[in-house]
Design a protein around this motif. Sequence first.
Motif, PDB file in Angstrom:
ATOM      1  N   UNK A 158       0.774  -1.238   0.000  1.00  0.00           N
ATOM      2  CA  UNK A 158       0.000   0.000   0.000  1.00  0.00           C
ATOM      3  C   UNK A 158       0.804   1.285   0.000  1.00  0.00           C
ATOM      4  N   UNK A 159       1.816   1.382   0.845  1.00  0.00           N
ATOM      5  CA  UNK A 159       2.532   2.650   1.027  1.00  0.00           C
ATOM      6  C   UNK A 159       3.652   2.792  -0.005  1.00  0.00           C
ATOM      7  N   UNK A 160       3.620   3.866  -0.795  1.00  0.00           N
ATOM      8  CA  UNK A 160       4.723   4.129  -1.720  1.00  0.00           C
ATOM      9  C   UNK A 160       5.159   5.586  -1.638  1.00  0.00           C
ATOM     10  N   UNK A 161       5.372   6.019  -0.405  1.00  0.00           N
ATOM     11  CA  UNK A 161       5.872   7.359  -0.116  1.00  0.00           C
ATOM     12  C   UNK A 161       6.841   7.241   1.047  1.00  0.00           C
ATOM     13  N   UNK A 162       7.903   8.021   1.002  1.00  0.00           N
ATOM     14  CA  UNK A 162       8.971   7.913   2.008  1.00  0.00           C
ATOM     15  C   UNK A 162       8.480   8.143   3.431  1.00  0.00           C
ATOM     16  N   UNK A 163       7.357   8.858   3.588  1.00  0.00           N
ATOM     17  CA  UNK A 163       6.872   9.185   4.928  1.00  0.00           C
ATOM     18  C   UNK A 163       5.625   8.392   5.310  1.00  0.00           C
ATOM     19  N   UNK A 164       5.276   7.378   4.517  1.00  0.00           N
ATOM     20  CA  UNK A 164       4.119   6.541   4.826  1.00  0.00           C
ATOM     21  C   UNK A 164       4.558   5.095   5.004  1.00  0.00           C
ATOM     22  N   UNK A 165       3.854   4.372   5.857  1.00  0.00           N
ATOM     23  CA  UNK A 165       4.185   2.957   6.035  1.00  0.00           C
ATOM     24  C   UNK A 165       2.986   2.185   6.552  1.00  0.00           C
ATOM     25  N   UNK A 166       2.972   0.882   6.284  1.00  0.00           N
ATOM     26  CA  UNK A 166       1.933  -0.018   6.776  1.00  0.00           C
ATOM     27  C   UNK A 166       2.468  -0.936   7.871  1.00  0.00           C
ATOM     28  N   UNK A 167       3.799  -1.078   7.959  1.00  0.00           N
ATOM     29  CA  UNK A 167       4.446  -1.953   8.936  1.00  0.00           C
ATOM     30  C   UNK A 167       5.242  -1.112   9.927  1.00  0.00           C
ATOM     31  N   UNK A 168       5.202  -1.497  11.198  1.00  0.00           N
ATOM     32  CA  UNK A 168       6.013  -0.764  12.175  1.00  0.00           C
ATOM     33  C   UNK A 168       7.445  -1.296  12.185  1.00  0.00           C
ATOM     34  N   UNK A 169       8.305  -0.645  12.964  1.00  0.00           N
ATOM     35  CA  UNK A 169       9.722  -1.006  13.008  1.00  0.00           C
ATOM     36  C   UNK A 169       9.923  -2.466  13.388  1.00  0.00           C
ATOM     37  N   UNK A 170       9.145  -2.933  14.384  1.00  0.00           N
ATOM     38  CA  UNK A 170       9.316  -4.301  14.869  1.00  0.00           C
ATOM     39  C   UNK A 170       8.931  -5.326  13.809  1.00  0.00           C
ATOM     40  N   UNK A 171       7.896  -5.020  13.038  1.00  0.00           N
ATOM     41  CA  UNK A 171       7.476  -5.944  11.978  1.00  0.00           C
ATOM     42  C   UNK A 171       8.564  -6.080  10.924  1.00  0.00           C
ATOM     43  N   UNK A 172       9.166  -4.965  10.532  1.00  0.00           N
ATOM     44  CA  UNK A 172      10.255  -5.014   9.547  1.00  0.00           C
ATOM     45  C   UNK A 172      11.464  -5.738  10.124  1.00  0.00           C
ATOM     46  N   UNK A 173      11.793  -5.437  11.382  1.00  0.00           N
ATOM     47  CA  UNK A 173      12.937  -6.083  12.027  1.00  0.00           C
ATOM     48  C   UNK A 173      12.723  -7.586  12.197  1.00  0.00           C
ATOM     49  N   UNK A 174      11.478  -8.014  12.261  1.00  0.00           N
ATOM     50  CA  UNK A 174      11.170  -9.444  12.427  1.00  0.00           C
ATOM     51  C   UNK A 174      11.399 -10.238  11.149  1.00  0.00           C
TER      52      UNK A 174
END
Length: 323
Positions: free
Chosen positions: A215-231
Motif C-alpha cells: 500500500x505505502x509508496x511514499x517515504x513518509x508513509x508505512x503499513x508496517x512498524x519497526x518491529x514488523x520489519x525487524x522481524x
Amino acid sequence: MTLHISEAEVQQVLTMPMALDAVEEISRKQATGEVNLHPRRRFELPSGGFFHYMAAADYTAGFLAMKQYTFVRGKMRFLVPLYEIKTGDLVAMIEADYMGQLRTGAASGVATKYLARRDASAAAIIGTGGQARTQLEAIAAVRKLTSARVYGRNAERRKRFAEEMSHKIGISVEPADSSSAAARGADIICTATTASQPVLVGPDLASGMHINAIGANHAHKRELDDEAVASADVIVTDSIEQSRQEAGDLIIAFKGDEICWTGVKKLSDVVAGKVSGRTSDTEVTLFKSNGIASWDLAVAMQVYAKAREKGLGRPLPFWSAKM
C-alpha cells in the motif's frame, strides 16, 4: 494506427493467470538485463494533486511502455502508452486502472510463489479496495488456500469484500474486527491500504509467515512498524533504487542505516535463482512492493496482443503515412 484499448476491453481480455505468467517472465528478463527499468517520478500540481510516470523496455520482446497517471482531488487516471521498439510506433494507448490492479496483485502472487511456505493455506488481507481483491485472487492462484480473513475500517465494506471474494475464489473469507485479529494464525498477510501509519505490527507476526506490503509508496508513509520489519528474516523488493526513494516501510524502519539496505534482495533475482529467497519454514519473509513499470509493460503486451486477436479497440490515426 495506434489502438485505443478501453478499461472495459482490458477487463475482457486480461486474466490473473495471464498477469501472473507475464510478471514472472519479465522478472526473469529483468534479472538478466534484457529489461531496462526507470523508477517512478512524480511532481506536485497547482491543484494539490500529483502527476506520476515511470517506464520500461523489454528488448527481447521488442516493446517499451510508460505508465503515467494523475492523482487529483481523490481521483486517479491511469494510462499506458505502448511502443514498438523496432519501428518507434505508438501501437497502443491502454486505459490502465484495472490493468494496474491486476499487475500489482500478480506481482504479490509471484512473490508468494517464491517466498511463502509451500504448505501456506491461511491468508489475511488488510484493506478492502480493488487492490486488496487482486492480492487475494493472486495468492489463491499460487497457494492452496483453505481460509482467509479480511480487515478494513468500514464494517460494511469488510462484509461485502468477504462475500464477493468467497464467491470468486471458492473458499471461506471471513471479516475480522481488527488487523491483529485478521493476522492471527495467518500464513500469508497482505497489506493493501492507503494508511500512512502502521496497520501491521511486530506482535502480529508469527514464525514462518510471508508478508506482501503493497500500500505505502511514499517515504513518509508505512503499513508496517519497526518491529514488523525487524522481524523479517528475508526482505525482498521490486526495485532497490525505487525503494530507497519511496518505500516508507523500509526507509523509516532502517533509520538511515546503510547496512540495512545491503541485505535487501530484488524479486527478479529471486525468481531467476540468482539469490535465495526463503531457506526454511521458520523464516519470516517480506515482499515490499512499490510497483514498477516492467510489470505494466508485461501486462500491456498481453492486452495489446489479445485485443488485436479479438478485434477490440479503436484505431487512432495519430501519424498518417503521408507525413
